[in-house]
Scaffold this motif. Structure first.
Motif, PDB file in Angstrom:
ATOM      1  N   GLU A 271      -9.457 -34.804 -39.643  1.00 57.37           N
ATOM      2  CA  GLU A 271      -8.733 -35.943 -40.239  1.00 57.37           C
ATOM      3  C   GLU A 271      -9.279 -37.309 -39.453  1.00 57.37           C
ATOM      4  O   GLU A 271      -9.197 -38.284 -40.135  1.00 57.37           O
ATOM      5  N   THR A 272      -9.363 -37.305 -38.098  1.00 55.86           N
ATOM      6  CA  THR A 272      -9.670 -38.456 -37.467  1.00 55.86           C
ATOM      7  C   THR A 272     -11.285 -38.944 -37.876  1.00 55.86           C
ATOM      8  O   THR A 272     -11.507 -40.061 -38.019  1.00 55.86           O
ATOM      9  N   MET A 273     -12.088 -37.923 -38.022  1.00 58.82           N
ATOM     10  CA  MET A 273     -13.495 -38.298 -38.376  1.00 58.82           C
ATOM     11  C   MET A 273     -13.429 -39.008 -40.005  1.00 58.82           C
ATOM     12  O   MET A 273     -13.976 -39.911 -40.107  1.00 58.82           O
ATOM     13  N   ALA A 274     -12.747 -38.330 -40.725  1.00 60.35           N
ATOM     14  CA  ALA A 274     -12.404 -38.978 -42.001  1.00 60.35           C
ATOM     15  C   ALA A 274     -11.644 -40.323 -42.352  1.00 60.35           C
ATOM     16  O   ALA A 274     -12.242 -41.133 -42.916  1.00 60.35           O
ATOM     17  N   PHE A 275     -10.745 -40.589 -41.179  1.00 62.13           N
ATOM     18  CA  PHE A 275     -10.377 -41.802 -41.210  1.00 62.13           C
ATOM     19  C   PHE A 275     -11.416 -42.931 -40.796  1.00 62.13           C
ATOM     20  O   PHE A 275     -11.431 -44.002 -41.540  1.00 62.13           O
ATOM     21  N   PHE A 276     -12.200 -42.744 -39.889  1.00 63.58           N
ATOM     22  CA  PHE A 276     -13.318 -43.545 -39.412  1.00 63.58           C
ATOM     23  C   PHE A 276     -14.239 -43.746 -40.261  1.00 63.58           C
ATOM     24  O   PHE A 276     -14.887 -44.884 -40.841  1.00 63.58           O
ATOM     25  N   LYS A 277     -14.500 -42.822 -40.899  1.00 60.51           N
ATOM     26  CA  LYS A 277     -15.777 -42.635 -41.962  1.00 60.51           C
ATOM     27  C   LYS A 277     -15.387 -43.555 -43.311  1.00 60.51           C
ATOM     28  O   LYS A 277     -16.247 -44.355 -43.836  1.00 60.51           O
ATOM     29  N   ALA A 278     -13.956 -43.426 -43.530  1.00 65.82           N
ATOM     30  CA  ALA A 278     -13.544 -44.303 -44.675  1.00 65.82           C
ATOM     31  C   ALA A 278     -13.551 -45.923 -44.410  1.00 65.82           C
ATOM     32  O   ALA A 278     -13.634 -46.704 -45.669  1.00 65.82           O
ATOM     33  N   LEU A 279     -13.645 -46.260 -43.209  1.00 63.86           N
ATOM     34  CA  LEU A 279     -13.764 -47.572 -42.815  1.00 63.86           C
ATOM     35  C   LEU A 279     -15.157 -48.133 -42.490  1.00 63.86           C
ATOM     36  O   LEU A 279     -15.314 -49.049 -42.002  1.00 63.86           O
ATOM     37  N   GLY A 280     -16.145 -47.033 -42.834  1.00 58.11           N
ATOM     38  CA  GLY A 280     -17.301 -47.439 -42.725  1.00 58.11           C
ATOM     39  C   GLY A 280     -18.054 -46.999 -41.396  1.00 58.11           C
ATOM     40  O   GLY A 280     -19.197 -47.359 -41.017  1.00 58.11           O
ATOM     41  N   PHE A 281     -17.291 -46.278 -40.337  1.00 53.72           N
ATOM     42  CA  PHE A 281     -18.090 -45.711 -39.260  1.00 53.72           C
ATOM     43  C   PHE A 281     -18.897 -44.674 -39.256  1.00 53.72           C
ATOM     44  O   PHE A 281     -18.654 -43.812 -40.269  1.00 53.72           O
ATOM     45  N   ASP A 282     -19.919 -44.598 -38.364  1.00 57.76           N
ATOM     46  CA  ASP A 282     -20.499 -43.270 -38.416  1.00 57.76           C
ATOM     47  C   ASP A 282     -19.918 -42.351 -37.293  1.00 57.76           C
ATOM     48  O   ASP A 282     -19.296 -42.941 -36.072  1.00 57.76           O
ATOM     49  N   VAL A 283     -19.604 -41.126 -37.442  1.00 57.11           N
ATOM     50  CA  VAL A 283     -18.529 -40.448 -36.705  1.00 57.11           C
ATOM     51  C   VAL A 283     -19.357 -38.783 -36.056  1.00 57.11           C
ATOM     52  O   VAL A 283     -20.141 -38.322 -36.879  1.00 57.11           O
ATOM     53  N   LYS A 284     -19.059 -38.724 -34.845  1.00 58.59           N
ATOM     54  CA  LYS A 284     -19.505 -37.343 -34.494  1.00 58.59           C
ATOM     55  C   LYS A 284     -18.435 -36.722 -33.816  1.00 58.59           C
ATOM     56  O   LYS A 284     -17.782 -37.504 -33.068  1.00 58.59           O
ATOM     57  N   GLN A 285     -18.699 -35.585 -33.346  1.00 57.92           N
ATOM     58  CA  GLN A 285     -17.500 -34.790 -32.394  1.00 57.92           C
ATOM     59  C   GLN A 285     -18.423 -34.346 -31.232  1.00 57.92           C
ATOM     60  O   GLN A 285     -19.662 -33.789 -31.359  1.00 57.92           O
ATOM     61  N   GLU A 286     -18.105 -34.140 -29.918  1.00 54.27           N
ATOM     62  CA  GLU A 286     -18.564 -33.293 -28.981  1.00 54.27           C
ATOM     63  C   GLU A 286     -17.738 -32.897 -28.022  1.00 54.27           C
ATOM     64  O   GLU A 286     -16.445 -33.189 -28.035  1.00 54.27           O
ATOM     65  N   GLY A 287     -18.000 -31.843 -27.144  1.00 57.40           N
ATOM     66  CA  GLY A 287     -17.337 -31.369 -25.950  1.00 57.40           C
ATOM     67  C   GLY A 287     -16.167 -30.482 -26.603  1.00 57.40           C
ATOM     68  O   GLY A 287     -15.346 -30.562 -25.728  1.00 57.40           O
ATOM     69  N   TRP A 288     -16.481 -29.730 -27.729  1.00 58.65           N
ATOM     70  CA  TRP A 288     -15.335 -28.877 -28.045  1.00 58.65           C
ATOM     71  C   TRP A 288     -14.989 -27.743 -27.006  1.00 58.65           C
ATOM     72  O   TRP A 288     -15.939 -27.152 -26.555  1.00 58.65           O
ATOM     73  N   HIS A 289     -13.673 -27.665 -26.761  1.00 55.59           N
ATOM     74  CA  HIS A 289     -13.390 -26.497 -25.993  1.00 55.59           C
ATOM     75  C   HIS A 289     -12.141 -25.986 -26.680  1.00 55.59           C
ATOM     76  O   HIS A 289     -11.110 -26.541 -26.855  1.00 55.59           O
ATOM     77  N   GLY A 290     -11.996 -24.699 -26.651  1.00 55.78           N
ATOM     78  CA  GLY A 290     -10.933 -23.746 -27.502  1.00 55.78           C
ATOM     79  C   GLY A 290      -9.637 -23.838 -26.559  1.00 55.78           C
ATOM     80  O   GLY A 290      -9.712 -24.051 -25.401  1.00 55.78           O
ATOM     81  N   ALA A 291      -8.587 -23.560 -27.364  1.00 51.98           N
ATOM     82  CA  ALA A 291      -7.226 -23.683 -26.462  1.00 51.98           C
ATOM     83  C   ALA A 291      -7.239 -22.087 -26.080  1.00 51.98           C
ATOM     84  O   ALA A 291      -7.836 -21.197 -26.303  1.00 51.98           O
ATOM     85  N   TRP A 292      -6.358 -22.056 -25.154  1.00 50.92           N
ATOM     86  CA  TRP A 292      -6.185 -20.809 -24.222  1.00 50.92           C
ATOM     87  C   TRP A 292      -4.748 -20.354 -24.409  1.00 50.92           C
ATOM     88  O   TRP A 292      -3.776 -20.961 -24.289  1.00 50.92           O
TER      89      TRP A 292
END
Length: 429
Positions: free
Chosen positions: A324-345
């Motif tokens: 959702e966050t990536m889509a929000f920024f992409k809709a406003l013309g930003f390039d978006v990436k994610q990093e540092g994923w760690h799963g829930a315990w």
């Protein structure tokens, strides 16, 4: 206990900001070797110290969030509270380390794991592969005495970037600097539900009220800290005054800047529309289920960058929030990436958790099992071990971590140390 405080003073005297921890790492190894521990270091800078035939592994991370004058932390004692003058204290997780040093001096059969770069995405824990001798992991990174944590949020960083284009300033426009300053700040996980205002959001709300063009924009201190300051240079044809008393405005001399950002409107709308804070509440655990923090805005060499820290108590919701966050920024013309994923315990009531509960009840009659809306390393550390490891997290009371207000209650430190020792004794042969 005076000895634990001595250890903590020694720890705070050594620089250990995330990614800059070499001196701290060397200190840990030297200390452990002096006590006869076998010491191993892996490629990620994790340090595993083993002695005898341990059943319990104590664990803490040795980096810290550095805000303020952390090159020389000045400790201040106020009754039972320990604070720092003009900087983060680093009790997260330095006090856990101090308790471990104390335990290493007192026990012949114990295992201690010091992990690297936890504060910037659980980097050390995610890369840890050395086999533990122990069957039980006792993490000392919790921040509320009398509570036993058996689960934590997963997290991921979302980074939005925008290549900036510029046009010459309108000759009729005047330059102003708008600053949001002296906000209290806080941890983007455990403090996200405390209605702590974000300096970046406050600045964004103010910018939405005016017809201005952006010239420059900066804000925040760390992705995982609620921003305590932000500043914008803007051009305005009309005299500029701010309505928010927490903000200040001052006129700048003509000629200081010569161009404005073409995408000013989209950037201001992005900041104003960004839904900072708790997105969903977990009624069972009585903590946030999902949250996100816009931690940093930086304007450097023609690129605007927004760094966000997303958290969720399960991996499915973390993925939803991330997309959702990536889509929000992409809709406003930003390039978006994610990093540092760690799963829930995911919370689990193990025999070790029940054993720790039995010890904890002796000191805290109202001890309770909890999950925390922040990252703990337990899940990552036990995930890749060749044998089943049971884990829980406890710790002394630390308030306002990742901020200049950080403080630690020394009475809770002493109680936690006694609990740690009793847990070790419980599993002696």
């Amino acid at each position: 206990m005076e000895r634990i405080l001595e250890h903590f003073r020694a720890i705070t005297a050594i620089p250990r900001c995330s990614h800059h921890t070499t001196k701290m790492k060397d200190y840990i190894k030297t200390f452990a070797l002096s006590l006869g521990f076998e010491v191993q270091e892996d490629h990620a800078g994790n340090i595993l110290c083993q002695k005898g035939s341990p059943k319990v592994c104590l664990q803490a991370h040795y980096d810290m969030v550095c805000i303020g004058e952390t090159h020389k932390i000045e400790i201040v004692l106020e009754n039972t509270l320990i604070k720092a003058k003009n900087s983060t204290l680093g009790a997260d997780n330095g006090m856990g380390m101090a308790i471990m040093f104390w335990a290493m001096e007192r026990n012949e059969n114990v295992e201690c794991l010091f992990t690297s770069d936890e504060e910037v995405g659980l980097i050390g824990a995610m890369q840890f592969r050395l086999p533990l001798k122990s069957s039980y992991l006792l993490n000392l990174d919790a921040e509320e005495e009398g509570e036993i944590y058996i689960g934590c949020a997963g997290g991921v960083d979302v980074i939005a970037s925008l290549a900036l284009h510029y046009v010459p300033l309108d000759e009729q426009a005047k330059l102003y600097e708008i600053s949001a300053f002296d906000f209290v700040g806080g941890h983007s996980g455990v403090d996200i539900d405390k209605k702590i205002p974000s300096a970046i959001k406050a600045l964004g709300y103010e910018l939405l009220k005016h017809d201005v063009s952006l010239v420059s924009l900066q804000g925040g201190e760390r992705r995982n800290a609620i921003p305590k300051s932000a500043k914008a240079i803007v051009a305005s044809k009309a005299p500029l005054q701010v309505e928010d008393t927490r903000l200040s405005v001052k006129a700048l001399e003509e000629g200081t800047y010569t161009s404005a950002i073409v995408q000013s409107n989209a950037i201001i709308k992005a900041i104003g529309a960004f839904a900072q804070g708790v997105r969903e509440w977990d009624r069972t655990l009585d903590i946030p289920s999902m949250s996100i923090n816009l931690g940093i805005i930086s304007d450097f060499e023609g690129v605007l960058r927004l760094d966000c820290a997303a958290r969720a108590m399960d991996d499915k919701n973390l993925a939803i929030l991330t997309h959702e966050t990536m889509a929000f920024f992409k809709a406003l013309g930003f390039d978006v990436k994610q990093e540092g994923w760690h799963g829930a315990w995911n919370p689990e009531m193990t025999s070790f958790a029940q054993s720790v509960y039995g010890v904890m009840k002796e000191f805290y009659p109202h001890a309770a099992f909890k999950a925390i809306h922040a990252g703990l390393e337990c899940g990552e550390l036990i995930l890749r071990q060749p044998k089943k490891i049971e884990a829980v997290s406890i710790g002394p009371t630390i308030r306002y971590p990742h901020s200049l207000r950080e403080e630690c209650d020394m009475n809770s430190v002493n109680n936690t140390a006694f609990i740690v020792q009793k847990i070790i004794n419980t599993y002696k042969d």
